[in-house]
Design a protein around this motif. Structure first.
Motif, PDB file in Angstrom:
ATOM      1  N   ASP A 227       2.539   2.543  14.289  1.00 57.38           N
ATOM      2  CA  ASP A 227       2.954   1.153  14.064  1.00 57.38           C
ATOM      3  C   ASP A 227       1.849   0.352  13.379  1.00 57.38           C
ATOM      4  OD1 ASP A 227       5.425   1.638  15.221  1.00 57.38           O
ATOM      5  OD2 ASP A 227       4.804   0.966  17.215  1.00 57.38           O
ATOM      6  N   LYS A 228       0.611   0.557  13.818  1.00 60.41           N
ATOM      7  CA  LYS A 228      -0.510  -0.153  13.194  1.00 60.41           C
ATOM      8  C   LYS A 228      -0.711   0.320  11.753  1.00 60.41           C
ATOM      9  CE  LYS A 228      -2.849  -1.012  17.578  1.00 60.41           C
ATOM     10  NZ  LYS A 228      -3.999  -0.682  18.446  1.00 60.41           N
ATOM     11  N   LEU A 229      -0.486   1.601  11.520  1.00 62.21           N
ATOM     12  CA  LEU A 229      -0.577   2.128  10.161  1.00 62.21           C
ATOM     13  C   LEU A 229       0.481   1.475   9.275  1.00 62.21           C
ATOM     14  CD1 LEU A 229      -1.842   4.356   8.265  1.00 62.21           C
ATOM     15  CD2 LEU A 229       0.112   5.759   8.913  1.00 62.21           C
ATOM     16  N   ALA A 230       1.709   1.397   9.774  1.00 65.22           N
ATOM     17  CA  ALA A 230       2.796   0.815   8.985  1.00 65.22           C
ATOM     18  C   ALA A 230       2.531  -0.643   8.676  1.00 65.22           C
ATOM     19  CB  ALA A 230       4.115   0.981   9.733  1.00 65.22           C
ATOM     20  N   ALA A 231       2.021  -1.388   9.670  1.00 67.54           N
ATOM     21  CA  ALA A 231       1.744  -2.812   9.462  1.00 67.54           C
ATOM     22  C   ALA A 231       0.648  -3.003   8.417  1.00 67.54           C
ATOM     23  CB  ALA A 231       1.333  -3.459  10.781  1.00 67.54           C
ATOM     24  N   ALA A 232      -0.397  -2.166   8.470  1.00 68.78           N
ATOM     25  CA  ALA A 232      -1.483  -2.293   7.500  1.00 68.78           C
ATOM     26  C   ALA A 232      -1.015  -1.895   6.109  1.00 68.78           C
ATOM     27  CB  ALA A 232      -2.663  -1.433   7.932  1.00 68.78           C
ATOM     28  N   ARG A 233      -0.202  -0.864   6.018  1.00 63.13           N
ATOM     29  CA  ARG A 233       0.309  -0.463   4.711  1.00 63.13           C
ATOM     30  C   ARG A 233       1.151  -1.586   4.110  1.00 63.13           C
ATOM     31  NH1 ARG A 233       2.709   4.933   2.060  1.00 63.13           N
ATOM     32  NH2 ARG A 233       3.633   3.902   0.256  1.00 63.13           N
ATOM     33  N   HIS A 234       1.983  -2.190   4.932  1.00 69.27           N
ATOM     34  CA  HIS A 234       2.815  -3.295   4.430  1.00 69.27           C
ATOM     35  C   HIS A 234       1.928  -4.434   3.920  1.00 69.27           C
ATOM     36  CE1 HIS A 234       6.157  -6.093   4.119  1.00 69.27           C
ATOM     37  NE2 HIS A 234       5.470  -6.969   4.845  1.00 69.27           N
ATOM     38  N   ALA A 235       0.855  -4.729   4.658  1.00 68.03           N
ATOM     39  CA  ALA A 235      -0.053  -5.797   4.232  1.00 68.03           C
ATOM     40  C   ALA A 235      -0.727  -5.444   2.915  1.00 68.03           C
ATOM     41  CB  ALA A 235      -1.098  -6.046   5.318  1.00 68.03           C
ATOM     42  N   VAL A 236      -1.099  -4.191   2.751  1.00 63.24           N
ATOM     43  CA  VAL A 236      -1.723  -3.739   1.504  1.00 63.24           C
ATOM     44  C   VAL A 236      -0.744  -3.874   0.344  1.00 63.24           C
ATOM     45  CG1 VAL A 236      -2.525  -1.677   0.267  1.00 63.24           C
ATOM     46  CG2 VAL A 236      -3.430  -2.205   2.539  1.00 63.24           C
ATOM     47  N   GLU A 237       0.484  -3.425   0.539  1.00 64.72           N
ATOM     48  CA  GLU A 237       1.481  -3.491  -0.527  1.00 64.72           C
ATOM     49  C   GLU A 237       1.811  -4.935  -0.896  1.00 64.72           C
ATOM     50  OE1 GLU A 237       3.858   0.708   0.283  1.00 64.72           O
ATOM     51  OE2 GLU A 237       4.475  -1.106   1.364  1.00 64.72           O
ATOM     52  N   THR A 238       1.878  -5.799   0.108  1.00 66.49           N
ATOM     53  CA  THR A 238       2.136  -7.219  -0.155  1.00 66.49           C
ATOM     54  C   THR A 238       0.991  -7.827  -0.953  1.00 66.49           C
ATOM     55  OG1 THR A 238       3.434  -7.410   1.876  1.00 66.49           O
ATOM     56  CG2 THR A 238       2.577  -9.454   0.930  1.00 66.49           C
ATOM     57  N   MET A 239      -0.227  -7.498  -0.577  1.00 65.00           N
ATOM     58  CA  MET A 239      -1.398  -7.995  -1.287  1.00 65.00           C
ATOM     59  C   MET A 239      -1.403  -7.512  -2.728  1.00 65.00           C
ATOM     60  SD  MET A 239      -4.540  -6.696  -2.490  1.00 65.00           S
ATOM     61  CE  MET A 239      -4.998  -5.327  -1.428  1.00 65.00           C
ATOM     62  N   LEU A 240      -1.118  -6.242  -2.938  1.00 67.40           N
ATOM     63  CA  LEU A 240      -1.122  -5.702  -4.300  1.00 67.40           C
ATOM     64  C   LEU A 240      -0.073  -6.374  -5.172  1.00 67.40           C
ATOM     65  CD1 LEU A 240      -1.537  -1.886  -3.520  1.00 67.40           C
ATOM     66  CD2 LEU A 240      -3.273  -3.430  -4.484  1.00 67.40           C
ATOM     67  N   ALA A 241       1.099  -6.590  -4.621  1.00 65.82           N
ATOM     68  CA  ALA A 241       2.161  -7.260  -5.377  1.00 65.82           C
ATOM     69  C   ALA A 241       1.729  -8.654  -5.789  1.00 65.82           C
ATOM     70  CB  ALA A 241       3.440  -7.312  -4.543  1.00 65.82           C
ATOM     71  N   ALA A 242       1.056  -9.369  -4.872  1.00 63.03           N
ATOM     72  CA  ALA A 242       0.596 -10.728  -5.174  1.00 63.03           C
ATOM     73  C   ALA A 242      -0.467 -10.728  -6.266  1.00 63.03           C
ATOM     74  CB  ALA A 242       0.069 -11.393  -3.908  1.00 63.03           C
ATOM     75  N   VAL A 243      -1.391  -9.768  -6.206  1.00 60.44           N
ATOM     76  CA  VAL A 243      -2.437  -9.701  -7.222  1.00 60.44           C
ATOM     77  C   VAL A 243      -1.859  -9.316  -8.575  1.00 60.44           C
ATOM     78  CG1 VAL A 243      -4.555  -8.512  -7.922  1.00 60.44           C
ATOM     79  CG2 VAL A 243      -4.246  -9.200  -5.540  1.00 60.44           C
ATOM     80  N   ARG A 244      -0.941  -8.370  -8.596  1.00 59.69           N
ATOM     81  CA  ARG A 244      -0.322  -7.982  -9.874  1.00 59.69           C
ATOM     82  C   ARG A 244       0.417  -9.151 -10.492  1.00 59.69           C
ATOM     83  NH1 ARG A 244       0.531  -2.699  -7.264  1.00 59.69           N
ATOM     84  NH2 ARG A 244       2.550  -3.430  -6.492  1.00 59.69           N
ATOM     85  N   LEU A 245       1.126  -9.905  -9.647  1.00 61.44           N
ATOM     86  CA  LEU A 245       1.838 -11.087 -10.157  1.00 61.44           C
ATOM     87  C   LEU A 245       0.869 -12.100 -10.733  1.00 61.44           C
ATOM     88  CD1 LEU A 245       4.573 -12.569 -10.413  1.00 61.44           C
ATOM     89  CD2 LEU A 245       4.147 -13.521  -8.136  1.00 61.44           C
TER      90      LEU A 245
END
Length: 249
Positions: A227-245
């Protein structure tokens, strides 16, 4: 639920031939993969020369710091194979030809062929357990939390198979990789914030050149809790999407 027990390890590679570059080490990566698969955290790797004082100092430092110390190299028949003697000195115990080790070697060698050089491989520190070697029969040994194996990769791997069932193991580390499609420098600040928000998860950043030679980054998220892995991965993906935008990527 109680916190999972963390089992740790270090590797000590012994041999002038490794340090000179004459022999390329093939054991560290194999042992690292093995330990990861068994839920054991590899924390340190050292390489020392065929020098008694250096081996004793390294063994005594590493065995006190970790659950296990795995050594490779220096248990052959030649004059510079001094690992067994050095480890006996580190533990303060005598060393001599072990009848159990000699019996193992007699499965391969005739009594007349067990000359002084070959018998060096049957010299075992007092109190050590033997590690069977199905390939060449000359055993490794296990004393305290120190597991002493050959340097020849195939033989080392056979010895590792022998000790595997006896090792304490922890909860296996889970790992997922996210391709950033950004350069490492584009996300350094934002990645630090994500890592700070998920302190129980390890997040590594690994730059590489893609198929057309452009800089890119893999982010590796590691944790023992799914669960902690999934939450961190989601945070990473959200961050990457924001930076790419933000960068118009």
């Amino acid at each position: 639920m109680a916190d999972p027990i963390t089992v740790t390890a270090a590797i000590l590679v012994i041999g002038d031939e490794i340090l000179s570059g004459r022999t390329k080490d093939r054991n560290v990566g194999y042992i690292a993969d093995f330990l990861t698969a068994h839920g054991i955290d590899l924390k340190e790797v050292r390489i020392v020369s065929d020098d008694e004082a250096a081996i004793v100092a390294a063994v005594n430092a590493l065995r006190k710091g970790y659950t296990y110390l795995f050594t490779t190299g220096g248990i052959g028949p030649t004059h510079d194979d001094i690992t067994a003697d050095s480890i006996a000195k580190a533990f303060g115990v005598p060393i001599g030809v072990d009848p159990r080790a000699k019996a193992m070697m007699l499965e391969r060698f005739a009594e007349a062929d067990l000359n002084e050089a070959r018998l060096r491989m049957a010299r075992i520190p007092a109190g050590a357990d033997l590690i069977a070697n199905k390939l060449s029969k000359a055993p490794g040994f296990w004393i305290g939390n120190v597991i002493v194996m050959a340097g020849v990769p195939a033989i080392m791997q056979a010895m590792l198979e022998e000790v595997a069932p006896k090792l304490k193991t922890g909860v296996r580390m889970l790992s997922e990789t996210v391709r950033a499609e950004l350069r490492e420098g584009d996300i350094g600040t934002e990645l630090r914030a994500v890592a700070s928000a998920h302190p129980e998860v390890m997040i590594g950043s690994y730059p590489f050149l893609d198929d057309v030679g452009l800089p890119n980054t893999n982010l590796v998220v590691r944790a023992r809790d799914a669960d902690k892995l999934a939450a961190a991965r989601h945070a990473v993906e959200t961050m990457l999407a924001a930076v790419r935008l933000k960068l118009g990527r």
